[in-house]
Scaffold this active site. Sequence first.
Site, short mmCIF file in Angstrom:
data_model
loop_
_atom_site.label_atom_id
_atom_site.label_comp_id
_atom_site.label_asym_id
_atom_site.label_seq_id
_atom_site.Cartn_x
_atom_site.Cartn_y
_atom_site.Cartn_z
N LYS A 67 0.95 -1.33 -0.03
CA LYS A 67 0.01 0.05 0.17
C LYS A 67 0.94 1.47 0.04
O LYS A 67 2.05 1.38 0.30
CB LYS A 67 -0.91 0.13 1.17
CG LYS A 67 -2.14 -1.14 0.64
CD LYS A 67 -3.28 -0.89 1.65
CE LYS A 67 -4.39 -1.96 1.11
NZ LYS A 67 -5.21 -2.24 2.18
N ARG A 73 -3.66 -10.34 4.65
CA ARG A 73 -3.88 -10.35 3.14
C ARG A 73 -3.11 -9.92 2.41
O ARG A 73 -2.89 -8.39 2.37
CB ARG A 73 -5.45 -9.71 3.17
CG ARG A 73 -5.90 -9.68 1.65
CD ARG A 73 -7.22 -8.68 1.64
NE ARG A 73 -7.88 -8.74 0.21
CZ ARG A 73 -7.41 -7.74 -0.75
NH1 ARG A 73 -6.39 -6.97 -0.41
NH2 ARG A 73 -7.68 -7.87 -1.94
N1 HH2 Z 1 -7.27 -3.99 0.65
C1 HH2 Z 1 -7.95 -4.03 -0.77
C2 HH2 Z 1 -8.84 -4.69 -0.96
N2 HH2 Z 1 -9.42 -5.47 -0.08
N3 HH2 Z 1 -9.81 -6.18 1.92
C3 HH2 Z 1 -9.46 -6.41 3.15
N4 HH2 Z 1 -10.25 -7.26 4.09
N5 HH2 Z 1 -8.58 -5.43 3.91
C4 HH2 Z 1 -7.55 -4.73 3.12
O1 HH2 Z 1 -6.97 -4.01 3.48
C5 HH2 Z 1 -8.13 -4.73 1.56
C6 HH2 Z 1 -9.35 -5.54 1.08
C7 HH2 Z 1 -6.98 -3.02 -1.41
O2 HH2 Z 1 -5.97 -3.94 -1.96
P1 HH2 Z 1 -5.63 -4.49 -3.49
O3 HH2 Z 1 -7.06 -5.70 -3.49
O4 HH2 Z 1 -4.66 -5.02 -3.78
O5 HH2 Z 1 -6.25 -3.53 -4.36
P2 HH2 Z 1 -7.59 -2.83 -5.34
O6 HH2 Z 1 -8.42 -2.56 -4.51
O7 HH2 Z 1 -6.98 -1.81 -5.96
O8 HH2 Z 1 -7.96 -4.17 -6.30
#
Ligand code: HH2
Length: 313
Positions: free
Chosen positions: A248, A282
């Site tokens: 992040k 995660r």
């Molecule tokens: N962060 C993201 C998405 N889902 N779910 C939980 N429970 N906790 C988190 O910190 C979290 C999440 C964002 O990360 P990412 O999936 O890599 O990116 P994007 O939302 O751009 O797909």
Amino acid sequence: MAGSAAAEAGSGARTTPAPRLVVPEPTAWRLPGRTLDVGVPRVMGIVNLTPDSFSDGGDLPTLEAALARAAAMVEHGADLLDVGGESTRPGAAAIPPEEQLRRILPFVREAAIRFDVPLSVDTRSAAVARVALEAGASVVNDVSGLAHDPDMGAAVAAAGAGLVLMHMRGEPATMAGHARYGDVVAEVRSELGQALARAREAGVPDDRIVLDPGLGFAKDASHNWTLLARLHELLALGRPLLLGPSRKRFLGELLAVPPAERAVGTAAACAMGYLAGARIFRVHDVRAVVEALRVVRAVAGAAEAAEERTGEG
Ligand code: HH2
């Protein structure tokens, strides 16, 4: 304890509570067909089937590529897989349920057969959750903490699924404007408590639920660091904690590296999160995080053994 550790260190050293190992209760997360022991650290591998996720959008354009990534994650020690068809990065627009399902459903069906780990679906839509749970997913990861879709709690309860309640304010498109707190930890704890109340109201039993402070969601870098430092205060809510620091922006701001080069920073954040009481992580970079957590556990285990010997003596 901090005092005695400081005394042993001698030479004017002092310790703060943060690096002490917090041993949280409870340690069971009940999912359909199995109970996951979250007394030990568990790693949730991220499978983003999106064209626009902030760190890995478009990386997995085919079902084969997604399954190969998931297989590598499981081989490297992932205990769960989290599949998503909607980016929730700051500023992202909502994706209609039909499009989310078009992106994720073939993967959910196939992964449920191929991999012996629980499948989580990262969605705020009850329609998406219902279909994915029927197709073999067993957890819903709702980044809105049941605030987005009024039908989500009932969908999770009806399927007997596991539920991740994450803290966020507003929507991904607007959340940056909500990053204003007096005491960020107290406010996140109180708002996660409200999410927990929504889940109970919808009939989701407590033992199905884990909580997540939502690093980067309506939080600036200083809020994320504070939450990491005082994570143990969220254990007062009585449910296991999940942490999502993976790649992040707050890590990027500190390290001045692009998302694909934030695995080491992610692993360090997870290691500190583990010491502070989080038990599910995660992440995109499963191998780095699994190895970091193994090292921290080895030190923590040796520390506990030493403490027991002292107790006996
Ligand atoms: N962060 C993201 C998405 N889902 N779910 C939980 N429970 N906790 C988190 O910190 C979290 C999440 C964002 O990360 P990412 O999936 O890599 O990116 P994007 O939302 O751009 O797909």
